[in-house]
Write an enzyme that holds these catalytic residues in place. Structure first.
Site, PDB file in Angstrom:
ATOM      1  N   LYS A   1       1.305  -1.259  15.768  1.00 31.89           N
ATOM      2  CA  LYS A   1       2.691  -1.273  15.887  1.00 31.89           C
ATOM      3  C   LYS A   1       3.245  -2.872  16.149  1.00 31.89           C
ATOM      4  CE  LYS A   1       4.624   2.756  14.029  1.00 31.89           C
ATOM      5  NZ  LYS A   1       4.569   2.696  12.668  1.00 31.89           N
TER       6      LYS A   1
ATOM      7  N   PRO B   1      -3.972  -0.302  18.823  1.00 33.57           N
ATOM      8  CA  PRO B   1      -3.487  -1.255  17.401  1.00 33.57           C
ATOM      9  C   PRO B   1      -3.700  -0.034  16.852  1.00 33.57           C
ATOM     10  CG  PRO B   1      -5.921  -1.674  17.850  1.00 33.57           C
ATOM     11  CD  PRO B   1      -5.531  -1.588  19.657  1.00 33.57           C
TER      12      PRO B   1
ATOM     13  N   HIS C   1       0.883  -0.678  -0.087  1.00 35.41           N
ATOM     14  CA  HIS C   1       0.064   0.042  -0.196  1.00 35.41           C
ATOM     15  C   HIS C   1       1.121   0.555   0.297  1.00 35.41           C
ATOM     16  CE1 HIS C   1      -3.531  -1.336   2.019  1.00 35.41           C
ATOM     17  NE2 HIS C   1      -3.243  -2.647   0.578  1.00 35.41           N
TER      18      HIS C   1
ATOM     19  N   TYR D   1       4.612   6.259  10.604  1.00 33.72           N
ATOM     20  CA  TYR D   1       3.171   4.801  10.058  1.00 33.72           C
ATOM     21  C   TYR D   1       4.188   3.670   9.535  1.00 33.72           C
ATOM     22  CZ  TYR D   1      -1.329   2.731   8.884  1.00 33.72           C
ATOM     23  OH  TYR D   1      -2.211   1.492   8.723  1.00 33.72           O
TER      24      TYR D   1
ATOM     25  N   TYR E   1      -8.854   5.219   7.780  1.00 25.69           N
ATOM     26  CA  TYR E   1      -8.792   5.407   9.707  1.00 25.69           C
ATOM     27  C   TYR E   1     -10.174   6.459   8.826  1.00 25.69           C
ATOM     28  CZ  TYR E   1      -4.783   2.284   9.964  1.00 25.69           C
ATOM     29  OH  TYR E   1      -3.758   2.221  10.547  1.00 25.69           O
TER      30      TYR E   1
HETATM   31  C1  PHB Z   1      -5.359  -4.755  10.315  1.00 29.58           C
HETATM   32  O1  PHB Z   1      -6.156  -4.954   9.462  1.00 29.58           O
HETATM   33  O2  PHB Z   1      -5.991  -5.689  11.706  1.00 29.58           O
HETATM   34  C2  PHB Z   1      -5.315  -3.354  11.025  1.00 29.58           C
HETATM   35  C3  PHB Z   1      -5.222  -2.118  10.508  1.00 29.58           C
HETATM   36  C4  PHB Z   1      -4.284  -1.090  10.572  1.00 29.58           C
HETATM   37  C5  PHB Z   1      -4.731  -1.005  11.692  1.00 29.58           C
HETATM   38  C6  PHB Z   1      -4.507  -1.961  13.175  1.00 29.58           C
HETATM   39  C7  PHB Z   1      -5.046  -3.105  12.435  1.00 29.58           C
HETATM   40  O3  PHB Z   1      -4.149  -0.107  12.760  1.00 29.58           O
END
Ligand code: PHB
Ligand code: APR
Length: 393
Positions: free
Chosen positions: A299, A295, A75, A387, A203
């Site tokens: 990380k 989460p 990505h 990130y 997000y």
């Molecule tokens: C996930 O795809 O499980 C995932 C992606 C981004 C995050 C946390 C979990 O910040």
């Protein structure tokens, strides 16, 4: 009592323990990995799936990146969504070509188990470590397998046994300091049999709370909703879930997540914690055994990989030269990265979630922050470089 001798006794076959065993094997160092759960359980549990550039590089360079190269979804950025609009942050332009790869943690674990099998070294499932002793001089790990007690006698113990493990308890309480923070919300996560309707993660901060759109493969979408920590999963039938996800993620340009059969559902609490130091005598903690991150910044797995990379290097140096400097500085070197990741995960979490007692002022302030983060090149760069992962030492 059955007794085996090895150089490194590794407790836990999550990503940290398995990658450590793999890196040590490449250096010609023997280890025994003990895992209390079954192989199926370890492979099938659903966890995160975003790999930083450094984690991808480590897997490739250590020879376990072949399937990741074929099946991992690279990505080039993420979207932040607020006020009904999705704004893109392009990582590659902002970080000199670095990016992230979506590849499930269970796929990482499968690849590492295959490498372990090929190495011919010991990996015992359903073997629960119950006692760690002698970490100041001659470490021993007593474990239970098929109702019998067995013992691993080793030069070093690696505590890769996650947040509920036993290794940390082998460190006297007065030698440890634990830093903790709880968050007043949790994530309700689902896996759905649906083609991802966006090529990159979204997000979202919505008046009703946070939501995240992610994926596992071209046919599987992963979605999360902010909920209360004491929420009952039974109160979330599929219709309610999809209604809430659609409300929090849809944007005015008509984008929304595709719906599909829900294959898995679960609620995870959110907290931050750090144990200092991450070592005591001949015991070294790595991954979730030493630190937990919420989460939101993805990380957890990446920090675990960064720890064991440092630990494997220090053990290699010790066995080759007899010198202990790198072992002695293990905790300090890891903790610098751990605290950077804690700061970033806390920042992402507080920017994107609605506090249960949050007032209208806080929400407007969060929207202003998102406006700034998605319009200032300096702010976007700060997000992007954290990130994709700060440079490894
Ligand atoms: C996930 O795809 O499980 C995932 C992606 C981004 C995050 C946390 C979990 O910040
Ligand atoms: N004996 C043997 N194994 C144990 C014991 C014990 N006493 N206690 C725990 N374990 C095992 C657990 O069953 C688990 O498989 O240790 C393993 C720890 O693995 P993880 O929890 O995956 O932790 P880690 O390898 O540090 O990976 C960190 O996992 O929790 C996620 O989000 C986190 O992605 C991050 C990653």
């Amino acid at each position: 009592m059955k007794r085996v001798r090895t150089q490194a006794g590794i407790v836990g076959a999550g990503p940290a323990g398995l990658m450590l065993g793999h890196l040590l094997h490449l250096h010609g160092i023997d280890s025994v990995i003990l895992e209390r759960r079954s192989e199926e359980y370890v492979i099938e549990r659903v966890r995160a799936g975003v790999l930083e550039q450094g984690t991808v590089d480590l897997m490739r360079e250590s020879g376990v990146g072949e399937r990741l190269g074929r099946e991992g979804l690279r990505h080039a950025g993420i979207y932040l969504s607020f006020g009904g609009v999705r704004r893109h942050i392009g990582f590659e332009q902002l970080t000199g070509g670095r990016s992230i790869t979506v590849y499930g943690q269970n796929e990482v674990v499968k690849d590492l188990i295959a490498a372990r099998r090929a190495s011919g070294r010991v990996l015992e499932f359903e073997a629960e470590a119950v006692r760690i002793s002698g970490v100041d001089s001659q470490p021993r790990v007593v474990y239970r397998k098929d109702g019998e007690e067995c013992e691993v006698v080793c030069d070093f113990v690696a505590g890769c046994d996650g947040s509920h493990g036993v290794c940390r308890q082998a460190i006297p309480e007065e030698c440890l300091r634990v830093y903790e923070r709880e968050y007043p919300f949790a994530w309700l996560g689902i896996l759905a049999k649906a083609a991802p309707s966006s090529g990159e993660l979204v997000y979202s901060l919505h008046e009703r709370g946070f939501a995240l759109f992610s994926m596992r493969s071209p046919a599987v979408t992963r979605l999360y909703l902010q909920c209360a920590p004491d929420e009952d999963i039974e109160d979330w039938p599929d219709e309610r879930l999809w209604g809430e996800l659609t409300a929090r993620l849809s944007t005015v340009d008509g984008w929304r997540p595709n719906r599909g059969d829900v294959m898995q559902k679960g609620i995870t609490g959110m907290r931050s914690s750090v144990v200092e130091p991450m070592q005591h005598g001949r015991l070294f903690l790595a991954g979730d055994a030493a630190h937990i991150v919420p989460p939101t910044g993805a990380k957890g797995l990446n920090l675990a990989m960064a720890d064991v990379r440092v630990l494997a290097g220090a053990l290699e140096n010790y066995y080759r030269t007899g010198r202990q400097e790198l072992l002695n500085s293990y905790s300090d070197r890891c903790l610098r990265r751990v605290w950077q990741a804690q700061r970033f995960s806390w920042w992402m979490t507080t920017m994107l979630h609605r506090a249960p007692d949050g007032n209208a002022f806080d929400y407007r302030r969060q929207l202003a922050e998102l406006e700034y983060v998605t319009s200032s090149r300096a702010a976007m760069t700060a997000l992007a470089e954290n990130y994709v992962g700060l440079p490894l030492e």
